[in-house]
Design a protein around this motif. Structure first.
Motif, PDB file in Angstrom:
ATOM      1  N   VAL A 128      51.808 -14.640  24.645  1.00  0.00           N
ATOM      2  CA  VAL A 128      50.358 -14.830  24.706  1.00  0.00           C
ATOM      3  C   VAL A 128      49.668 -13.556  25.181  1.00  0.00           C
ATOM      4  O   VAL A 128      48.655 -13.130  24.619  1.00  0.00           O
ATOM      5  N   SER A 129      50.229 -12.903  26.219  1.00  0.00           N
ATOM      6  CA  SER A 129      49.575 -11.703  26.759  1.00  0.00           C
ATOM      7  C   SER A 129      49.572 -10.566  25.734  1.00  0.00           C
ATOM      8  O   SER A 129      48.614  -9.790  25.673  1.00  0.00           O
ATOM      9  N   LYS A 130      50.600 -10.432  24.914  1.00  0.00           N
ATOM     10  CA  LYS A 130      50.673  -9.364  23.934  1.00  0.00           C
ATOM     11  C   LYS A 130      49.834  -9.651  22.694  1.00  0.00           C
ATOM     12  O   LYS A 130      49.528  -8.737  21.928  1.00  0.00           O
ATOM     13  N   ARG A 131      49.454 -10.925  22.505  1.00  0.00           N
ATOM     14  CA  ARG A 131      48.723 -11.285  21.290  1.00  0.00           C
ATOM     15  C   ARG A 131      47.318 -11.784  21.602  1.00  0.00           C
ATOM     16  O   ARG A 131      46.717 -12.509  20.804  1.00  0.00           O
ATOM     17  N   LEU A 132      46.797 -11.421  22.768  1.00  0.00           N
ATOM     18  CA  LEU A 132      45.451 -11.879  23.125  1.00  0.00           C
ATOM     19  C   LEU A 132      44.412 -11.412  22.104  1.00  0.00           C
ATOM     20  O   LEU A 132      43.523 -12.180  21.702  1.00  0.00           O
ATOM     21  N   ARG A 133      44.502 -10.154  21.666  1.00  0.00           N
ATOM     22  CA  ARG A 133      43.522  -9.626  20.697  1.00  0.00           C
ATOM     23  C   ARG A 133      43.610 -10.406  19.381  1.00  0.00           C
ATOM     24  O   ARG A 133      42.576 -10.805  18.814  1.00  0.00           O
ATOM     25  N   GLU A 134      44.858 -10.625  18.916  1.00  0.00           N
ATOM     26  CA  GLU A 134      45.030 -11.373  17.663  1.00  0.00           C
ATOM     27  C   GLU A 134      44.497 -12.788  17.789  1.00  0.00           C
ATOM     28  O   GLU A 134      43.791 -13.293  16.893  1.00  0.00           O
ATOM     29  N   LEU A 135      44.809 -13.461  18.911  1.00  0.00           N
ATOM     30  CA  LEU A 135      44.341 -14.835  19.105  1.00  0.00           C
ATOM     31  C   LEU A 135      42.817 -14.885  19.211  1.00  0.00           C
ATOM     32  O   LEU A 135      42.182 -15.829  18.715  1.00  0.00           O
ATOM     33  N   GLY A 136      42.208 -13.854  19.856  1.00  0.00           N
ATOM     34  CA  GLY A 136      40.760 -13.803  19.940  1.00  0.00           C
ATOM     35  C   GLY A 136      40.120 -13.671  18.574  1.00  0.00           C
ATOM     36  O   GLY A 136      39.096 -14.315  18.272  1.00  0.00           O
ATOM     37  N   ILE A 137      40.729 -12.835  17.731  1.00  0.00           N
ATOM     38  CA  ILE A 137      40.204 -12.674  16.375  1.00  0.00           C
ATOM     39  C   ILE A 137      40.332 -13.978  15.602  1.00  0.00           C
ATOM     40  O   ILE A 137      39.422 -14.387  14.860  1.00  0.00           O
ATOM     41  N   ARG A 138      41.482 -14.663  15.746  1.00  0.00           N
ATOM     42  CA  ARG A 138      41.663 -15.942  15.064  1.00  0.00           C
ATOM     43  C   ARG A 138      40.588 -16.953  15.475  1.00  0.00           C
ATOM     44  O   ARG A 138      40.035 -17.665  14.630  1.00  0.00           O
ATOM     45  N   MET A 139      40.340 -17.006  16.791  1.00  0.00           N
ATOM     46  CA  MET A 139      39.330 -17.959  17.252  1.00  0.00           C
ATOM     47  C   MET A 139      37.935 -17.561  16.790  1.00  0.00           C
ATOM     48  O   MET A 139      37.102 -18.423  16.477  1.00  0.00           O
ATOM     49  N   ALA A 140      37.692 -16.257  16.749  1.00  0.00           N
ATOM     50  CA  ALA A 140      36.382 -15.800  16.265  1.00  0.00           C
ATOM     51  C   ALA A 140      36.186 -16.137  14.797  1.00  0.00           C
ATOM     52  O   ALA A 140      35.051 -16.371  14.343  1.00  0.00           O
ATOM     53  N   LEU A 141      37.299 -16.185  14.052  1.00  0.00           N
ATOM     54  CA  LEU A 141      37.203 -16.509  12.619  1.00  0.00           C
ATOM     55  C   LEU A 141      37.247 -18.008  12.361  1.00  0.00           C
ATOM     56  O   LEU A 141      37.318 -18.432  11.198  1.00  0.00           O
ATOM     57  N   GLY A 142      37.263 -18.827  13.428  1.00  0.00           N
ATOM     58  CA  GLY A 142      37.159 -20.267  13.266  1.00  0.00           C
ATOM     59  C   GLY A 142      38.454 -21.035  13.330  1.00  0.00           C
ATOM     60  O   GLY A 142      38.493 -22.208  12.913  1.00  0.00           O
ATOM     61  N   ALA A 143      39.522 -20.436  13.852  1.00  0.00           N
ATOM     62  CA  ALA A 143      40.794 -21.150  13.949  1.00  0.00           C
ATOM     63  C   ALA A 143      40.671 -22.324  14.922  1.00  0.00           C
ATOM     64  O   ALA A 143      39.986 -22.227  15.942  1.00  0.00           O
ATOM     65  N   GLN A 144      41.329 -23.428  14.580  1.00  0.00           N
ATOM     66  CA  GLN A 144      41.331 -24.611  15.431  1.00  0.00           C
ATOM     67  C   GLN A 144      42.297 -24.425  16.605  1.00  0.00           C
ATOM     68  O   GLN A 144      43.190 -23.581  16.578  1.00  0.00           O
ATOM     69  N   ARG A 145      42.103 -25.273  17.635  1.00  0.00           N
ATOM     70  CA  ARG A 145      42.962 -25.180  18.817  1.00  0.00           C
ATOM     71  C   ARG A 145      44.436 -25.373  18.440  1.00  0.00           C
ATOM     72  O   ARG A 145      45.321 -24.699  18.966  1.00  0.00           O
ATOM     73  N   LYS A 146      44.698 -26.313  17.525  1.00  0.00           N
ATOM     74  CA  LYS A 146      46.067 -26.566  17.100  1.00  0.00           C
ATOM     75  C   LYS A 146      46.674 -25.336  16.450  1.00  0.00           C
ATOM     76  O   LYS A 146      47.846 -24.991  16.686  1.00  0.00           O
ATOM     77  N   GLU A 147      45.875 -24.633  15.633  1.00  0.00           N
ATOM     78  CA  GLU A 147      46.382 -23.437  14.954  1.00  0.00           C
ATOM     79  C   GLU A 147      46.628 -22.302  15.950  1.00  0.00           C
ATOM     80  O   GLU A 147      47.586 -21.530  15.803  1.00  0.00           O
ATOM     81  N   VAL A 148      45.757 -22.198  16.944  1.00  0.00           N
ATOM     82  CA  VAL A 148      45.945 -21.162  17.965  1.00  0.00           C
ATOM     83  C   VAL A 148      47.224 -21.417  18.743  1.00  0.00           C
ATOM     84  O   VAL A 148      48.013 -20.500  19.006  1.00  0.00           O
ATOM     85  N   GLN A 197      49.812 -23.102  17.731  1.00  0.00           N
ATOM     86  CA  GLN A 197      50.967 -22.873  16.870  1.00  0.00           C
ATOM     87  C   GLN A 197      51.263 -21.385  16.736  1.00  0.00           C
ATOM     88  O   GLN A 197      52.429 -20.969  16.750  1.00  0.00           O
ATOM     89  N   ALA A 198      50.227 -20.567  16.640  1.00  0.00           N
ATOM     90  CA  ALA A 198      50.426 -19.122  16.537  1.00  0.00           C
ATOM     91  C   ALA A 198      50.977 -18.547  17.835  1.00  0.00           C
ATOM     92  O   ALA A 198      51.825 -17.647  17.820  1.00  0.00           O
ATOM     93  N   ALA A 199      50.493 -19.082  18.978  1.00  0.00           N
ATOM     94  CA  ALA A 199      50.889 -18.517  20.266  1.00  0.00           C
ATOM     95  C   ALA A 199      52.256 -19.012  20.721  1.00  0.00           C
ATOM     96  O   ALA A 199      53.054 -18.245  21.278  1.00  0.00           O
ATOM     97  N   LEU A 200      52.537 -20.302  20.493  1.00  0.00           N
ATOM     98  CA  LEU A 200      53.733 -20.896  21.080  1.00  0.00           C
ATOM     99  C   LEU A 200      54.703 -21.477  20.062  1.00  0.00           C
ATOM    100  O   LEU A 200      55.731 -22.037  20.432  1.00  0.00           O
ATOM    101  N   GLY A 201      54.388 -21.380  18.796  1.00  0.00           N
ATOM    102  CA  GLY A 201      55.255 -21.960  17.770  1.00  0.00           C
ATOM    103  C   GLY A 201      56.655 -21.378  17.804  1.00  0.00           C
ATOM    104  O   GLY A 201      57.653 -22.095  17.677  1.00  0.00           O
ATOM    105  N   ARG A 202      56.748 -20.069  17.988  1.00  0.00           N
ATOM    106  CA  ARG A 202      58.064 -19.426  18.019  1.00  0.00           C
ATOM    107  C   ARG A 202      58.879 -19.911  19.206  1.00  0.00           C
ATOM    108  O   ARG A 202      60.088 -20.165  19.081  1.00  0.00           O
ATOM    109  N   ALA A 203      58.217 -20.055  20.355  1.00  0.00           N
ATOM    110  CA  ALA A 203      58.927 -20.511  21.548  1.00  0.00           C
ATOM    111  C   ALA A 203      59.489 -21.914  21.347  1.00  0.00           C
ATOM    112  O   ALA A 203      60.630 -22.201  21.727  1.00  0.00           O
TER     113      ALA A 203
END
Length: 884
Positions: free
Chosen positions: A785-805, A807-813
């Motif tokens: 999460v700390s390394k992908r804060l910029r990417e996650l911020g961009i996703r949320m700015a582009l309208g990504a849903q909480r579920k998608e965020v 999945q992007a942040a913790l799906g691999r874990a």
């Protein structure tokens, strides 16, 4: 000599390096100042004059390095600098340092404790002279350690491989020193016992083989040092004193040295008596019965130059003689050797298997800790990538940086190992004085020795190199230019990283430990609610041996009947039954059984080996053992009546084919006695909870008398309320009779002890594995999460849903958690099969166990990712992008 003098000179220079560096600096400054003054006189400006002086002098730092290398020990000086720098870096990250130290302390401490027990009970020999040549003798294909006394005499006199052979047995005895009589555990030993072991007395003398002249000819006692200290207050005048042992006069000859507590690792007797006085100790003399294998073990030192295989061949030749000479009593007289401390494979085999498995699980805990720290070190190296790149750009070598990282790892490991060792030493010392069973003098002598300290140090260093090596590839492939330019060492497109593999390994190990723990817990719960063939609830036990009060064999039955009748009159008592030895009481007595039609009563023609209990008629009612067919015993089944028995269902099925055909049928014992079956009772547990169904027979106490007494007192309510009345009643019958009083549930502690210890040990390791798994998953999720804060911020700015965020942040874990859990569950099912030998009804195929593992790993994953998930969902893209 010259090289040695040079070494000490450099060592002394290294110790005074600061003062010498200061003198070197002054000399260099003085030289440059002189050259600068010369340039000034030549007409140069001050700045130019110093610059020319510096150019003429050359590289100052290079000269300093050359001087240090020539003057001192560069390796030691560099090591000191690395340690200082590592300490500064660790002080800057107190959270990381604390987590790393605690993680290693727990893992190394667990390994030190398990190894301490393994070392004390398995690896460390008995504390006797020349312990490496001391062997015990096992008999037959089942490797039984018990022997008959006549067989022992033949083995002792006919072998050519041992310096001498001694034998011993464990027995209770009542000792009266003039105060209140007490019940004690003793060793009955052959007269040559101390001589064969090479033990010298601390005080007085020992008895010897020359002191034995037939039955009851050697009324002597040798005290252990601990018993002499606690009961006689170190009184040296005790030697020669006469005391009463089971109402018989015995003379105290001496005291054994403090370090010698007998030839059993776990059971410490109070004193030793000659085995020829068995009748006075146990109330009967069976030493002449070749078929009665009442001696616990035979042991001795091999002669110099004789190997174990040669000794086995020699013993087997004696065994062949015994088979030919005594075919009725001695069959399958083949022998093998074993280490005597754990009574051979009877106890040593399961204990070795369990401790080895526990050591492997503790090793998995350490491996999981190393995987956890390896992941943290890799993440830390990534966070320090800019620092590493700058040092590389300034000319530092990659090996120099790796050496610095390994120094940090070693420091953390040594501190963690020291903390873990400190805790394990305290725990091991506590275990050494712990007496787990109230009914026997059992202790686990696991005081740590040099081996434990060495293993802890070795594990600390090995752990340091394991997790310290994780960022090696990362450092070796660092491109300083790219890092300084982009600020990251990340490699785009890598699907599986080292940290991913480490996390999978860690989760799999945790799943193995959780599976083993749940299997053990489930087995213990089942054992507590299983059918023992008796009901321990609401039952009180009065245990004694009438021989301890001097009762002869002809007086024993009358006293037993008086005790039963007196206890039945106590208000609140429903029934009272007598048995000579309780089921599940430190094993069981057994006897060979022959079919009625068998005339050749040799061991090869045995129909079954049956558990044997001598009981009063009321025993089944008091024990709540169900009668399935026929009748129970009565007081008319005495010596004047035909020999009868009640058998269990397994006995009837094995000997007669079915329970319905057994009533009225006959079987034979080894001496040829025909016994008629008059009743069938339910099966039970007799020697251990994990045993398969065993045949058992119950004989009338009047036909087969025994001085051993265990009275089962049944009540409707809390049996402890009857304790005062029972004590008073027994003391009124015979004030000099020592006895113990406890509930049947308390007595079962010995039978449940292995299962409970296995469950507790695996439970602790399971909790440790769960903690490591939580920190590992949390560390990866938080780092992701700390390394992908910029990417996650961009996703949320582009309208990504909480579920998608999420999945992007913790799906691999979660994918790694699922994969690692599946692998660990399969390995745990395979590893848990060994528990079936220790924990009753432990099976890894239990649906509740499988569901429990899945649920536990899911809860661990949710707990570990909760905080990173909250952080990912709380991202404000406006603030984040403005900061970027």
């Amino acid at each position: 000599m010259r090289s040695l003098r040079r070494f000490f000179t450099r060592l002394a220079n290294s110790a005074t390096s600061r003062a010498q560096d200061e003198r070197l600096r002054e000399e260099i400054e003085e030289h440059i100042a002189l050259e600068t003054a010369e340039n000034l006189r030549a007409g140069l400006s001050p700045i130019e004059a110093r610059r020319q002086a510096m150019l003429k002098f050359g590289g100052v730092e290079a000269m300093k390095q050359d001087y240090r290398a020539e003057r001192g020990l560069q390796l030691i000086e560099n090591l000191v600098r690395d340690v200082r720098f590592a300490l500064r870096m660790l002080r800057k990250s107190p959270g990381f340092t604390a987590v790393a130290v605690v993680t290693l302390a727990v893992a190394i401490g667990a390994n030190a404790v398990v190894f301490g027990v393994l070392n004390a009970l398995i690896l460390r020999p008995l504390n006797v002279p020349q312990a490496e040549s001391l062997w015990g003798i096992e008999r037959g294909s089942d490797r039984a350690v018990n022997q008959s006394y006549p067989d022992y005499l033949d083995l002792r006199d006919r072998n050519r491989s041992f310096d001498d052979l001694a034998a011993y047995n464990v027995a209770p005895a009542g000792l009266d020193t003039g105060n209140n009589p007490s019940s004690n555990w003793i060793l009955e030993v052959t007269g040559n016992y101390f001589d064969a072991l090479g033990i010298q007395p601390y005080l007085g003398r020992f008895f010897h083989g020359a002191d034995e002249h037939g039955p009851n000819s050697a009324p002597y006692i040798v005290l252990t040092y601990a018993f002499w200290h606690s009961h006689f207050q170190d009184d040296r005048g005790v030697v020669g004193r006469t005391v009463q042992l089971n109402k018989h006069p015995f003379t105290i000859l001496g005291v054994a040295p403090a370090e010698f507590r007998g030839t059993l690792m776990f059971l410490f007797p109070d004193f030793w008596v000659p085995i020829v006085n068995q009748e006075q100790v146990e109330g009967e003399n069976v030493l002449n019965a070749r078929g009665n294998r009442g001696i616990l073990m035979v042991l001795g030192h091999l002669k110099a130059g004789v190997t174990a295989p040669q000794a086995v061949a020699d013993l087997n030749s004696v065994g062949s003689y015994l088979e030919k000479t005594y075919p009725k009593d001695d069959g399958q007289m083949t022998f093998s050797l074993t280490r005597p401390g754990l009574t051979g494979d009877w106890l040593g085999g399961p204990l070795r298997a369990f401790l080895t498995g526990l050591m492997l699980l503790a090793g998995l805990i350490l491996l999981a800790a190393c995987a956890n720290l390896g992941s943290l070190f890799a993440a830390r190296a990534a966070d320090r990538s800019r620092e590493v790149a700058l040092r590389l750009a300034l000319g530092a070598g990659r090996l120099r940086i790796l050496r610095q990282l390994f120094t940090e790892a070693v420091l953390i490991s040594l501190v963690g190992g020291a903390v873990g060792l400190w805790g394990s030493v305290g725990l091991l010392r506590g275990l050494s004085v712990w007496q787990p069973l109230p009914t026997a003098p059992i202790q686990v002598p696991v005081n740590p020795d040099a081996n434990v300290y060495a293993v802890a140090l070795l594990l600390s260093l090995a752990s340091a190199f394991l997790f310290g090596a994780v960022p090696v590839r990362q450092v070796l492939h660092t491109d300083p230019y790219q890092v300084i330019k982009s600020g990251s060492t990340g490699v785009v497109g890598r699907r599986i990283t080292v940290r991913d593999l480490l996390l999978v390994v860690q989760i799999a190990i945790c799943a193995v430990l959780v599976t083993s723990s749940l299997v053990a817990v489930r087995g213990l719960v089942r054992s507590l609610h299983s059918n023992f063939g008796f009901e321990p609830k609401n039952a009180l036990l009065v245990e004694t041996a009438l021989s301890m009060a001097g009762y002869s064999a002809d007086r024993t039955p009358a006293m037993q009947k008086r005790m039963i009748d007196a206890l039945e009159t106590i208000p609140g008592v429903k029934s009272v039954g007598l048995v000579d030895r309780l089921p599940l009481y430190y094993g069981a007595n057994s006897s060979t059984i022959f079919a009625d039609k068998t005339t050749d009563l040799r061991p090869a023609n045995t129909a079954a080996e049956a558990m044997i209990y001598n009981i009063s008629p009321e025993y089944f009612d008091a024990a709540r053992t169900s009668l399935l067919a026929g009748r129970t015993l009565s007081w008319h089944d005495d010596n004047n009546a035909p020999r009868v028995a009640v058998v269990n269902r397994e006995f009837a099925s094995k000997i007669f084919g079915s329970a319905t055909d057994a009533i009225g049928k006959y079987f034979k014992r080894r001496d040829g006695t025909r016994i008629q079956v008059i009743g069938i009772v339910e099966d039970g547990k007799y020697a251990s909870l994990a045993e398969d169904p065993q045949p058992a027979m119950f004989l009338p106490i009047l036909q087969w008398p025994s001085s051993q007494v265990c009275l089962v007192v049944r009540s409707d309510g809390d049996p402890q309320q009857l304790a005062p009345a029972i004590k008073s009643t027994v003391q009124d019958l015979d004030a000099g009779l020592p006895f113990t009083l406890r509930t049947w549930n308390q007595e079962l502690e010995s039978a449940l002890f292995p299962s409970r210890m296995a469950t507790l040990s695996l439970g602790v390791l399971g909790v440790m594995g769960a903690m490591l798994s939580i920190t590992g998953v949390f560390g990866m999720a938080a780092y992701s999460v700390s390394k992908r804060l910029r990417e996650l911020g961009i996703r949320m700015a582009l309208g990504a849903q909480r579920k998608e965020v999420l999945q992007a942040a913790l799906g691999r874990a979660f994918k790694l958690l699922a994969f690692g859990s599946a692998v660990g569950l399969l390995l745990g099912i395979l590893a848990s099969r060994v528990l079936a030998f220790i924990v009753y009804q432990a099976t890894p195929r239990d649906p509740l166990v499988l569901a429990g593992v899945v649920l536990a790993m899911l809860l661990l994953g949710l707990l570990a990712t909760w905080i990173p998930a909250q952080r990912a969902l709380s991202i404000d893209p406006v603030i984040l992008l403005r900061e970027e």
